[in-house]
Design a protein around this motif. Structure first.
Motif, PDB file in Angstrom:
ATOM      1  N   GLN A 176       2.215  13.440 -33.826  1.00  0.00           N
ATOM      2  CA  GLN A 176       3.170  13.843 -32.776  1.00  0.00           C
ATOM      3  C   GLN A 176       3.351  15.356 -32.697  1.00  0.00           C
ATOM      4  O   GLN A 176       3.877  15.848 -31.701  1.00  0.00           O
ATOM      5  CB  GLN A 176       4.539  13.182 -33.036  1.00  0.00           C
ATOM      6  CG  GLN A 176       4.560  11.729 -32.606  1.00  0.00           C
ATOM      7  CD  GLN A 176       5.896  11.065 -32.892  1.00  0.00           C
ATOM      8  OE1 GLN A 176       6.713  11.603 -33.618  1.00  0.00           O
ATOM      9  NE2 GLN A 176       6.109   9.882 -32.340  1.00  0.00           N
ATOM     10  N   THR A 177       2.889  16.077 -33.714  1.00  0.00           N
ATOM     11  CA  THR A 177       3.027  17.555 -33.602  1.00  0.00           C
ATOM     12  C   THR A 177       2.212  18.068 -32.431  1.00  0.00           C
ATOM     13  O   THR A 177       2.407  19.198 -31.978  1.00  0.00           O
ATOM     14  CB  THR A 177       2.553  18.260 -34.898  1.00  0.00           C
ATOM     15  OG1 THR A 177       1.191  17.889 -35.154  1.00  0.00           O
ATOM     16  CG2 THR A 177       3.414  17.889 -36.081  1.00  0.00           C
ATOM     17  N   ALA A 178       1.294  17.275 -31.938  1.00  0.00           N
ATOM     18  CA  ALA A 178       0.479  17.684 -30.783  1.00  0.00           C
ATOM     19  C   ALA A 178       1.360  17.912 -29.558  1.00  0.00           C
ATOM     20  O   ALA A 178       1.034  18.722 -28.703  1.00  0.00           O
ATOM     21  CB  ALA A 178      -0.566  16.602 -30.489  1.00  0.00           C
ATOM     22  N   PHE A 179       2.504  17.204 -29.440  1.00  0.00           N
ATOM     23  CA  PHE A 179       3.308  17.262 -28.212  1.00  0.00           C
ATOM     24  C   PHE A 179       4.444  18.289 -28.318  1.00  0.00           C
ATOM     25  O   PHE A 179       5.166  18.489 -27.353  1.00  0.00           O
ATOM     26  CB  PHE A 179       3.933  15.881 -27.911  1.00  0.00           C
ATOM     27  CG  PHE A 179       2.994  14.733 -28.123  1.00  0.00           C
ATOM     28  CD1 PHE A 179       1.696  14.760 -27.616  1.00  0.00           C
ATOM     29  CD2 PHE A 179       3.395  13.617 -28.857  1.00  0.00           C
ATOM     30  CE1 PHE A 179       0.840  13.700 -27.825  1.00  0.00           C
ATOM     31  CE2 PHE A 179       2.521  12.559 -29.063  1.00  0.00           C
ATOM     32  CZ  PHE A 179       1.231  12.588 -28.559  1.00  0.00           C
ATOM     33  N   SER A 180       4.651  18.876 -29.526  1.00  0.00           N
ATOM     34  CA  SER A 180       5.756  19.850 -29.749  1.00  0.00           C
ATOM     35  C   SER A 180       7.084  19.300 -29.241  1.00  0.00           C
ATOM     36  O   SER A 180       7.905  20.028 -28.665  1.00  0.00           O
ATOM     37  CB  SER A 180       5.482  21.174 -29.037  1.00  0.00           C
ATOM     38  OG  SER A 180       4.196  21.600 -29.331  1.00  0.00           O
ATOM     39  N   THR A 181       7.280  18.039 -29.390  1.00  0.00           N
ATOM     40  CA  THR A 181       8.534  17.440 -28.919  1.00  0.00           C
ATOM     41  C   THR A 181       9.578  17.492 -30.023  1.00  0.00           C
ATOM     42  O   THR A 181       9.279  17.185 -31.180  1.00  0.00           O
ATOM     43  CB  THR A 181       8.309  15.962 -28.537  1.00  0.00           C
ATOM     44  OG1 THR A 181       7.259  15.915 -27.576  1.00  0.00           O
ATOM     45  CG2 THR A 181       9.575  15.355 -27.951  1.00  0.00           C
ATOM     46  N   LYS A 182      10.797  17.903 -29.608  1.00  0.00           N
ATOM     47  CA  LYS A 182      11.915  17.848 -30.566  1.00  0.00           C
ATOM     48  C   LYS A 182      12.520  16.459 -30.419  1.00  0.00           C
ATOM     49  O   LYS A 182      13.145  16.154 -29.399  1.00  0.00           O
ATOM     50  CB  LYS A 182      12.949  18.933 -30.210  1.00  0.00           C
ATOM     51  CG  LYS A 182      14.056  19.075 -31.226  1.00  0.00           C
ATOM     52  CD  LYS A 182      15.012  20.167 -30.789  1.00  0.00           C
ATOM     53  CE  LYS A 182      16.193  20.247 -31.740  1.00  0.00           C
ATOM     54  NZ  LYS A 182      17.259  21.113 -31.240  1.00  0.00           N
ATOM     55  N   MET A 183      12.265  15.591 -31.419  1.00  0.00           N
ATOM     56  CA  MET A 183      12.709  14.203 -31.295  1.00  0.00           C
ATOM     57  C   MET A 183      14.202  14.081 -31.610  1.00  0.00           C
ATOM     58  O   MET A 183      14.696  14.711 -32.538  1.00  0.00           O
ATOM     59  CB  MET A 183      11.932  13.307 -32.275  1.00  0.00           C
ATOM     60  CG  MET A 183      10.504  13.100 -31.885  1.00  0.00           C
ATOM     61  SD  MET A 183      10.343  12.224 -30.311  1.00  0.00           S
ATOM     62  CE  MET A 183      10.695  10.562 -30.821  1.00  0.00           C
ATOM     63  N   PRO A 184      14.909  13.239 -30.825  1.00  0.00           N
ATOM     64  CA  PRO A 184      16.325  13.027 -31.153  1.00  0.00           C
ATOM     65  C   PRO A 184      16.426  12.372 -32.520  1.00  0.00           C
ATOM     66  O   PRO A 184      15.598  11.514 -32.859  1.00  0.00           O
ATOM     67  CB  PRO A 184      16.813  12.068 -30.063  1.00  0.00           C
ATOM     68  CG  PRO A 184      15.752  12.070 -29.020  1.00  0.00           C
ATOM     69  CD  PRO A 184      14.476  12.443 -29.679  1.00  0.00           C
TER      70      PRO A 184
END
Length: 2010
Positions: free
Chosen positions: A75-83
């Motif tokens: 998931q680091t590929a999407f640089s998303t800050k997950m809730p």
């Protein structure tokens, strides 16, 4: 391999898995891949693809917790800050728990979804550090391609043609994970509202919403689009709405610019047609989230709205109101308003068209915002405040402060920001300024939209305007006025004035309405008034225009500043008071409430006139300056000439000199100030200020000049807060009231109205309250020096006022303040004290002074000031009675300790007597003479008598006056040799007093009379102090008063040595008594016979004189015949009496001069005069009666004058002298060497009144020229020659001899000593034989002078010591000085004489003092104090401390002797310790180094101490060593509860023994009479001993062994007894360490005395528990345990238990009155049995005589028990048996006491015996007691008592058979059966038999101890249990054998048989209690068993501990 694993993740359909949903293969694949790629930073794209496939598919491994690390890395590929999962969870729970929408259908999907979602619901776990390390960006290189792939996939999924319902939840989850891409966020947000509405997708849609908001962190155009879309989402269900608000908060956190955008979009949405109903909710959330920033952004939106071309003001107002309403007023108004006022630089602002409108609209919004701050609470508080209620005040104050702050910011905005926005029209600018300050017209506030509504309008406007004004606001308005702005100076002043008064009107205690710190405000206000002439006008060069102010503004400025000063007294007020006189005048006006000019505080008429004149001058000068100035202006412009009539400026200007003299305010200004004061209470505020204290300043300025009526109003209005006002103010009010009363008191009250009466009552009430306050300050418990002085000083100063009214008022005030206390005292004691009753009856109106003032608690602190005040008052006061009271007071209480005070007192009183003749004549006139006059005369006589005595005692050399006043001083010498120096007025006053005649008690009168007019002795001679010539002591006016008095001795003295003309003058005076006139006439007769010619020459009119003599004869006078005949012989015929000339005026009054010269003309001596001849004329060698005519007086005066003049010249520094002194001395020396020297000296001796002054003058000359050695030696030689003749025993003592002797002493002390040793020898001789203090002191002074001059000290120590000893004995005043000099010199000589070391000298002196005081003590026991204090020990102590701060380090032997030596004298009880010792010991402990202290301790405690040390001093020192503060410095101040005691002294064994010896020695010396004292002393030293033992067993053993040895050695002697005492005290403190108890203690009595014991409390608790009367089960077990504990104690520590025997006896009382059933049930019988059992164990100590009382008490209780329950004797059989056995034992041990008891109580015992015939034992006991019959009990006489011994002898024989103990033979069969028995049944049978027997006689168990011990470890449970129970019974019967069973018990505890261990553990608590001394070993073993034997032993151990501490019983 890699592809294979990836294919596993893909779940290819070709691969067949065995079971559906089996994820283990995928999990394995994930973890293998993770392990493989863990270190790799760049992962392959395939992972993302398989991730997306699984995410959209079944999510087999994506959601698996076992694959979390791998998934997170992908998931680091999407640089998303997950809730965080907590937020996701929140959504899940909220969904299922809340109501989503009304009437929504249930979700059919939920059931299936639960399983697949269960993994998602795993609570969020924190990552381990290991996992965190594995997580890193893996796709940085492939970021673009991955993004492209993901976006394509998502677009594909979203764009498929499928109904919206069919979107899978997994797609939403994938979107949630990829929200890091802005495109994804945009795609998602556009469809979110729809998904959220879909019940199937609600949960993932909520998570997606959260993810979108959290990742919206770029603030680019896409994100702004996202925010815009987010705001349009409309949600109804409450749960969704709450989640939405959470997401909004996250959105605000995501990027800082999101806030502004959000606010802007929300507001614009709200104003649009498609408004979202949730807008206000969003705004509320935003405002809550960012309370500081959100209002600022909101304000910016409003600014943006107002920049539009269209007028948005009305809409803005409505919107703002709506926002405030919907957000419940929860907005930071100040921040919002500040936001509205921010300057904006954006283009739309700089290029704005309607800038002026913009500013006006912003101003309007500011006003609306301020009004919107009025919440419901504020409104309610405001209404309450209007009604006078104080409700919710904090809310109201907070609102007011908020408005004030906003106004400050608004004025700042208008001053600094607005000019940069636009150039406003002046009208608009002023409008804006007024509007924000709420000083504009009301309609301007509501004209736009009629808000506020009409009902609230005025109230809202008033709330917003009645607020404080801040300093910045005020200063800025003044600055705006001063700068070139649309608001001119006049408007600025008007506005400032209005604002200041408006704020002042809001004043309250809890709010600062007008706080100003900057003093510059004053200058700013005054600068506004300045007049500036037109700039275009050129003034003439060199002309300086005057400083002028515009009058209207100038007189507006001062009231404004007055208000500010009143609210800020400490800075503005102080500056005004000190630097601005006009403002100070206004302040005084409002404080005094008097508005006249000049102000009423100027009381002096001259000052007032001067002020009025100065005002006229200033106004005249001002007029000239203004006219000149206007002339120059006109010349430059209109060219017209200016006059007063044509002037325009004259009426408009005034000179501007604010710091100059105060100007007269115009009448309207005074009116304005007056009304301001009434409405704002400015005066009250200024008066209340204490720092600075304006009020006190005014009062002190006005002080005694006049009354201050304004003060009365001030005090009246101070609403009970009298503490606020200064003391002087209260005093002034009291005086004012007193004055009012005296003026209005006489008027009738009928005419008064009710109001006046009420006012009067109120005023009286206030006066009472005030009087109470003042009296409390003087007499109350809080009285202090300062207030007492202030109150009294206030009144006393007025006593010397020049106005009568002021004086009377002050006296009234004093009597009011002081007399209340007196009244109270009078009620308490009816009869006042005897000594002052006389005066108090006489001067009834002055009780305040004579009785009450001296009773003040702090009288000493005001004594001096009171006396000074009264001394001044007697010169001003005109009422004789008042003066009388003052004089009586001064005679009793004037402080005369100081010489100066005494001089002043006598001089003041003398001036009264001499100069105020009217008062004196009134006081002592014959007509008005009364008891008061008597009292005053006594008082005056006592004042002078005391003074004269003191002055006659002062030494000749002492200067008792300062040179400035020396011209009126006279030096007096009496014939007895005494001298004194005093003021001539004082002498005259005393003589005047003597002329008044003696009062009733003549003591002081006679003493004074004897001093000044001694009988049959010449009067004292007087010399002027400044020139030494003789003074005339009694001038003629005084002699005349003496002649007129009725004291014969005075008359005779006045008539001595009178010249003829004086006699003639006196005869012609009036008022001379007959007796005195007779004496005068007789003297005239003598003058006729002696020198008729001179007399005749002086008679002017013989005729008149003859007639006068005849008249006197007619009055009854005798004598004068010779004189009459002289007159009449040469007279022609008697002329007519009309021609007689007037007689000479009589010298009645003093001539004003204080010093009186001789009347005759004095001859001047020349260099050729024969001085020797003159000397012989003065002192004729053979006095011939014929030579009496020659008067020696002119010659003596001539000589005195010549010598005096020469002396005066020398003193002035004139070296050219006439040499008269030298010539006179040479002449006298020549006469002394002639054969007639003896006769000459005798003549000088006879005529001492001539010789003494001459010799005195020669001596003074010698002192003035000490360099003239020839003169000095010749003078000394003459002195010695004269003294040789005068010291002849035949010659009586006289003044000349005394004078010459003193000269000789002074001379010898200065000149005779040549070397120090000679001086010391001379001094030693003087001390030994003559003891003449003058000689001794002069010699000491000479030695000191010689040593100081640098002379070597060559004296042996013995001589020095002897001299010092002598000086100490004679109490020489020079001792200290001599010591100082000696010790500074001895440094060089100590090398030769070690004993000369200063410390050795001091120590030996102190030791000698000590020995002498002890010897004196033996000789004279009455002077105890004298014996204790040597005369100089204090001085020597100080020296010792200074020379050797360590006290013992310099001369150890001597100093040890000093500190610790011990004089064992006969009858010396040790209390006579030398006074200096405690001080020196304290110095030793506090100042010595550790080494010194160690050494000292070693010496005191060493084995071979040669000399005996004082044990008390030694022990005190050791005790002090433990407590030296230095040891404990730096420790925690609060001692912890469980601190271990620290032991300071580390002593060896031998030193411990020495310590014990010291304690014993002390008790021996200190208590030779009382044993108790010895015991108490030992007790007091015990803590020291125990502290030194450190609780160490070995040390205590050493001490006890030593003491035991001493006891054996000394036996029962006093030493042995003391050793026993000490040992007993140690045992009582440490009973646990002395086991077994030493035998010597068991026989020793005295343990039951008052000394304390460590275990007393515990024993007390045991006995109390034992006596508990309760039938509960728990109580029984408690009693049982307590009984065991007491039995154990009786065996182990009998002494400790016997101390409590009286308590046991007392507890037996009050039980036997119950019936037997109750008695048994309540366990009373058990208690009696237990007590009897314990007493048995306490034998034989219990029979000692010291316990007899308590024992008899117990036995008596037992007898009462047997008597009361004789019917139930079968239940008591066992008890009776035991009781009889005990009594028998008593008889055996202490026959006398036992028989005595039994005989006393034989009756009840006989009754008992007859009732119970089966009690054989009792019968035999009574038979054995040869007791008489009942009837004979009372008759038994003393002779029968002698038979007691015979009776006791036969007693044991009777009882032998009764109590035979069991023998081993009787027990043999049982023992055999036990040892033989093999079978369990046999052993059980034997044990049961023994059990049965032992219940009655437990002592038999001792025979079976060995067998029982064997059986206790038996494997058979029944045998073992029985054996344990029998063993415990045996121990309970005799606890002393408990230790015998210890090995067996330990063995059982360690047994391998589990059952045996259990049995032992069950019995552990009971056995531990009985074997306490080994409790530690037992419990330790039990603990180990628990640790290693896998048995839980904790309950048994805790039970045992409970029983040990008796907690189980509490």
């Amino acid at each position: 391999m890699f592809w294979a694993l990836c294919s596993l993740l893909r779940r290819d359909a070709s691969i067949n898995f065995k079971a559906k949903g089996n994820s283990l293969v995928s999990v394995l694949a994930c973890n293998l891949l993770m392990a493989a790629y863990e270190e790799d930073e760049n992962w392959p794209e395939i992972f993302v693809k398989v991730y997306i496939e699984d995410s959209l598919g079944e999510r087999i491994w994506v959601d698996s917790p076992h694959c979390k690390t791998f998934v997170d890395n992908v998931q680091t590929a999407f640089s998303t800050k997950m809730p965080p999962k907590s937020m996701l969870l929140h959504g899940e729970v909220g969904r299922s728990g809340g109501d989503l929408s009304a009437g929504s259908s249930p979700h059919p999907a939920m059931a299936e979804e639960e399983d697949s979602q269960s993994e998602l619901l795993i609570a969020e776990e924190k990552m381990s550090p290991e996992q965190e390390g594995q997580l890193m960006p893996r796709y940085e290189d492939l970021a673009e391609s991955v993004e492209e792939y993901v976006l394509d996939m998502l677009r594909d999924q979203l764009n498929r043609r499928q109904p919206m319902d069919n979107v899978s939840r997994n797609l939403l989850r994938l979107l949630t994970a990829t929200c890091g891409y802005k495109e994804v966020r945009l795609m998602a947000v556009q469809r979110l509202e729809m998904w959220l509405q879909n019940p199937k997708l609600t949960r993932p849609a909520q998570d997606l919403l959260m993810s979108v908001c959290m990742n919206c962190n770029t603030h680019g155009s896409e994100d702004m689009e996202v925010i815009s879309n987010l705001i349009k989402i409309r949600l109804k269900p409450k749960v969704l709405l709450n989640h939405y608000m959470l997401c909004v908060r996250e959105l605000l956190n995501a990027h800082r610019d999101n806030l502004g955008t959000m606010v802007k979009f929300v507001i614009f949405n709200e104003l649009s047609n498609a408004r979202n109903p949730n807008n206000m909710q969003i705004l509320y959330t935003v405002l809550q989230h960012s309370s500081e920033l959100a209002p600022k952004f909101l304000a910016m939106v409003f600014q943006d709205l107002l920049t539009n071309k269209d007028d948005y003001l009305r809409a803005s107002r409505a919107l703002l109101r709506e926002i405030i309403k919907q957000t419940k007023h929860e907005i930071n108004f100040q921040a919002f308003c500040l936001g509205l006022m921010q300057e904006r630089k954006e283009a739309q602002y700089t290029d704005m068209e309607f800038k002026e409108r913009f500013v006006i609209h912003i101003t309007d919004l500011l006003a609306v915002s301020m009004m919107l701050g009025i919440t419901a609470q504020v409104k309610e508080a405001g209404i309450a405040w209007d009604k006078g209620e104080k409700k919710n005040l904090e809310v109201l104050r907070s609102f007011q402060n908020q408005i004030a702050a906003i106004q400050r910011d608004a004025v700042w905005w208008l001053h600094t920001v607005v000019p940069s926005i636009s150039k406003l029209a002046p009208k608009d600018y002023v409008h804006c300024l007024h509007k924000v300050l709420f000083t504009e017209q009301p309609e301007t506030y509501y004209k736009w939209d009629n808000w506020p509504p009409e009902s609230d309008r005025n109230f809202f406007l008033r709330l917003c305007s009645e607020v404080p004004i801040l300093e910045d606001t005020l200063m800025r308005i003044l600055v705006i006025g001063l700068s070139r702005s649309p608001l001119g100076p006049a408007d600025a002043m008007e506005l400032a004035d209005h604002l200041v008064k408006r704020a002042a009107a809001v004043q309250a205690d809890d709010v600062e309405v007008l706080r100003v710190e900057r003093i510059q405000l004053i200058d700013a206000v005054l600068n506004l008034c300045t007049y500036h002439h037109p700039e275009n006008i050129q003034l003439p060069p060199g002309y300086q225009p005057p400083n002028l102010a515009i009058s209207t503004l100038y007189w507006k400025a001062w009231p404004l500043l007055l208000v500010v000063a009143a609210f800020n007294p400490e800075n503005i007020g102080l500056a005004a008071w000190e630097e601005y006189p006009t403002l100070k005048m206004l302040m005084e006006m409002v404080m005094t409430n008097n508005y006249s000019y000049p102000p009423c505080t100027l009381t002096d008429e001259e000052t007032r006139t001067e002020m009025i004149n100065r005002e006229l001058q200033i106004s005249q000068r001002e007029k000239q300056e203004i006219l000149a100035f206007e002339g120059h202006l006109a010349a430059a412009s209109t060219k017209q000439t200016i006059t007063e009539s044509s002037s325009l400026l004259l009426s408009q200007l005034t000179s501007l000199d604010p710091q100059g003299p105060p100007r007269r305010p115009p009448p309207h200004v005074l009116e304005q100030v007056k009304s301001l004061n009434q409405s704002l209470r400015l005066g009250h505020l200024l008066c209340r200020s204490r720092h600075p204290d304006f009020l006190l300043n005014i009062i002190q300025r006005q002080a005694s000049s006049q009354s201050m009526p304004w003060l009365a109003d001030l005090v009246q209005s101070s609403e009970g807060s009298l503490d606020v006002l200064p003391v002087q103010c209260l005093c002034e009010f009291l005086l004012h009231d007193a004055a009012d009363e005296s003026t209005s008191g006489e008027e009738e009250e009928e005419g008064e109205s009710k109001e006046q009466r009420a006012k009067k009552r109120q005023r009286q009430q206030k006066q009472r309250q005030l009087l109470g306050r003042l009296q409390d300050l003087l007499l109350g418990p809080r009285a202090d020096e300062q207030t007492t002085c202030e109150v009294l000083d206030y009144f006393l100063r007025r006593l010397s006022s020049s106005q009568v009214a002021s004086r009377v008022l002050a006296m009234k005030g004093l009597s009011l303040v002081l007399s209340e206390g007196g009244l109270r005292d009078r009620e308490e004691k009816e009869h006042p004290m005897e000594e002052d009753s006389g005066d108090s009856e006489l001067l009834q109106g002055y009780q305040w002074l004579l009785r009450d003032l001296p009773r003040l608690p702090l009288f000493d602190s005001v004594r001096a000031t009171t006396s000074i005040a009264l001394q001044q008052a007697i010169h001003m006061e005109t009422d004789p009675q008042t003066i009388s009271a003052y004089l009586v007071y001064l005679s009793q209480h004037a402080p005369i300790e100081d010489q100066g005070q005494h001089n002043d007192l006598s001089l003041d009183v003398a001036r009264l007597i001499v100069e105020r003749s009217t008062i004196m004549s009134h006081l002592f006139s014959k007509l008005s003479y009364c008891a008061e006059s008597e009292a005053v005369l006594v008082a005056l006589l006592s004042i002078f008598s005391c003074y004269v005595k003191r002055m006659r005692q002062s030494k000749e050399g002492e200067e008792v006056y300062s040179w400035s006043e020396s011209q009126d001083q006279v030096f007096l010498r009496w014939t007895s040799g005494e001298t004194a120096t005093m003021h001539i007025l004082v002498v005259h006053a005393m003589v005047i007093l003597l002329t008044l005649g003696p009062p009733q008690g003549e003591g002081d009168f006679c003493a004074l009379l004897d001093i000044w007019f001694p009988e049959k002795k010449p009067l004292p001679t007087a010399f002027l102090v400044d020139t030494s010539e003789e003074a005339l002591l009694l001038p003629d006016w005084l002699k005349l008063r003496m002649i007129r008095s009725e004291v014969p001795r005075l008359v005779d003295a006045a008539l001595q040595d009178l010249e003829p003309q004086q006699l003639l003058l006196f005869v012609q005076s009036f008022g001379i008594p007959v007796s005195s006139m007779s004496k005068l006439l007789q003297y005239l007769d003598q003058a006729v016979s002696h020198d008729p010619q001179t007399l005749e020459q002086n008679i002017m009119d013989k005729n008149y004189m003859a007639h006068l003599v005849e008249v006197q004869h007619e009055r009854g006078a005798t004598g004068g015949q010779t004189f009459h005949s002289l007159l009449t012989t040469s007279l022609p015929t008697r002329r007519d009496s009309a021609d007689t000339p007037k007689p000479k005026t009589s010298p009645e009054t003093p001539q004003g001069q204080s010093r009186i010269r001789a009347l005759t003309q004095i001859r001047v001596l020349g260099p050729e005069d024969d001085l020797a001849g003159m000397f012989l004329q003065l002192f004729p060698l053979n006095p011939d009666p014929r030579w009496q005519n020659s008067n020696p007086r002119p010659i003596s005066l001539a000589l005195q004058q010549a010598l005096g003049q020469e002396l005066a010249r020398i003193r002035q520094g004139n070296t050219q002298v006439t040499g008269i002194s030298v010539r006179l001395l040479q002449a006298v020396a020549a006469l002394m060497n002639s054969p007639h020297s003896g006769a000459l000296v005798m003549a000088m001796h006879r005529n001492h009144f001539i010789s003494c002054p001459l010799m005195r003058q020669l001596c003074q000359y010698q002192r003035c020229v000490p360099q003239d050695t020839t003169f000095s030696s010749l003078f000394f030689k003459v002195l010695m020659q004269m003294l040789q003749w005068l010291e002849n025993p035949a010659v009586e003592d006289g003044p000349l001899r005394a004078q010459l002797k003193s000269f000789a002493v002074q001379y010898s002390s200065r000149h005779r000593i040549s070397d120090v040793r000679g001086g010391f020898l001379h001094l030693a001789e003087a001390l030994t034989f003559r003891r003449d203090p003058d000689v001794i002191n002069s010699t000491v002074r000479a030695i000191i002078a010689t040593l100081k001059s640098g002379e070597k000290c060559n004296v042996e120590p013995e001589l020095i010591s002897k001299v010092l000893q002598g000086l100490i004995e004679t109490r020489s005043p020079y001792l200290e000085e001599l010591l100082t000099v000696l010790f500074s010199v001895t440094i060089e000589t100590t090398a030769r004489f070690p004993a000369m070391r200063p410390i050795a000298v001091v120590c030996s002196l102190l030791l000698q003092e000590k020995e002498e005081t002890l010897v004196k003590k033996e000789l004279d026991s009455s002077s105890a104090e004298a014996a204790r204090l040597g005369p100089s020990s204090g001085l020597l102590n100080d020296w010792l401390e200074m020379l050797d701060p360590e006290v013992i380090s310099s001369c150890p032997d001597l100093q040890q002797k000093l500190l610790f030596s011990w004089n064992k004298t006969k009858g010396y009880s040790g209390s006579q310790v030398p006074s200096f010792r405690p001080y020196l010991l304290a110095l030793l402990t506090h100042q010595s180094s550790w080494t010194t202290l160690h050494q000292c301790i070693r010496i005191l405690l060493c084995k071979n101490r040669e000399q005996r040390f004082d044990p008390t001093a030694s022990l005190d020192f050791l005790w002090a060593c433990i407590h030296i503060p230095r040891i404990w410095q730096g420790r925690d101040q609060r001692t912890p509860q469980k601190r271990r005691e620290e032991f300071v002294l580390q002593l060896k064994a031998s030193e411990l023994i020495s310590l014990v010896e010291l304690i014993l020695a002390e008790s021996e010396t200190r208590s030779q009479n009382a044993e108790e004292a010895s015991c108490t002393l030992i007790q007091s030293r015990l803590p020291l001993l125990l502290s030194c033992c450190h609780g160490d067993l070995e040390s205590i053993k050493k001490v006890t062994e030593y003491l035991t040895g001493c006891i054996q050695q000394w036996g029962s002697s006093s030493v042995g007894k003391r050793c026993q005492d000490l040992l007993l005290q140690i045992y009582l403190q440490l009973p646990e360490l002395l086991v077994p108890v030493p035998e010597t203690l068991l026989t020793r009595e005295g343990a039951a005395d008052s000394s304390t014991c460590k275990l007393d409390a515990l024993v007390h608790r045991f006995i109390t528990l034992l006596a508990e009367a309760s039938d509960s089960k728990s109580a029984e077990s408690r009693v049982w345990d307590a009984n065991m504990a007491c039995r154990k104690l009786a065996v182990a520590h009998p002494i400790l238990l016997l101390r409590h025997l009286p308590m046991i006896a007392a507890l037996l009382h009050g039980r036997v009155h119950l019936n037997f059933q109750e008695f048994r049930q309540q366990n009373h019988l058990t208690f009696f049995i237990h007590v009897l059992g314990i007493l048995e164990l306490l034998q034989p100590q219990v029979f000692q005589s010291e316990h007899q009382g308590a024992l008899w008490d117990c036995l008596l209780s037992f007898i009462r028990l047997l008597l009361n329950y004789r019917k139930s004797s079968r239940h008591l059989a066992a008890f009776i048996t035991k009781f009889v056995q005990f009594v028998h034992k008593y008889i055996t041990c202490n026959a006398q006491a036992a028989v005595s008891f039994l005989q006393k109580h034989s009756d009840p015992l006989h009754d008992l015996s007859s009732d119970n015939s089966d009690l054989v034992m009792l019968k035999s006991l009574l038979a054995g007691l040869s007791l008489p019959s009942k009837s004979g009990v009372l008759d038994r006489g003393s002779e029968e008592e002698k038979d007691d011994e015979a009776a006791t002898g036969s007693l044991p024989l009777v009882s032998v058979s009764l109590f035979t103990p069991l023998t081993p033979a009787e027990m043999a069969p049982y023992m055999k059966r036990l040892s033989r028995g093999q079978a369990v049944e046999d052993i059980l049978e034997v044990l049961s038999d023994i059990d049965e027997m032992s219940r009655r006689r437990p002592e038999i168990l001792s025979f079976f101890a060995t067998n029982l011990q064997k059986l206790m470890s038996s494997s058979e449970e029944s045998c073992r249990n029985l054996a344990f129970s029998l063993a415990l019974r045996s121990i309970q019967n005799n606890p002393s054998i408990a230790a015998d069973f210890l090995p067996t018990f330990m063995y059982c505890l360690g047994s391998r048989d589990f059952e045996v261990v259990q049995t032992a553990l069950r019995n552990l608590p009971e056995y531990t209690l009985l074997c306490q001394e080994h409790a530690a070993v037992l419990l330790h073993r039990a603990f180990l068993v628990g640790m290693y034997g896998q048995i839980d032993t904790s309950s048994q151990i805790s039970e045992a501990l409970k029983v040990l501490h008796m907690e189980a019983m509490m």
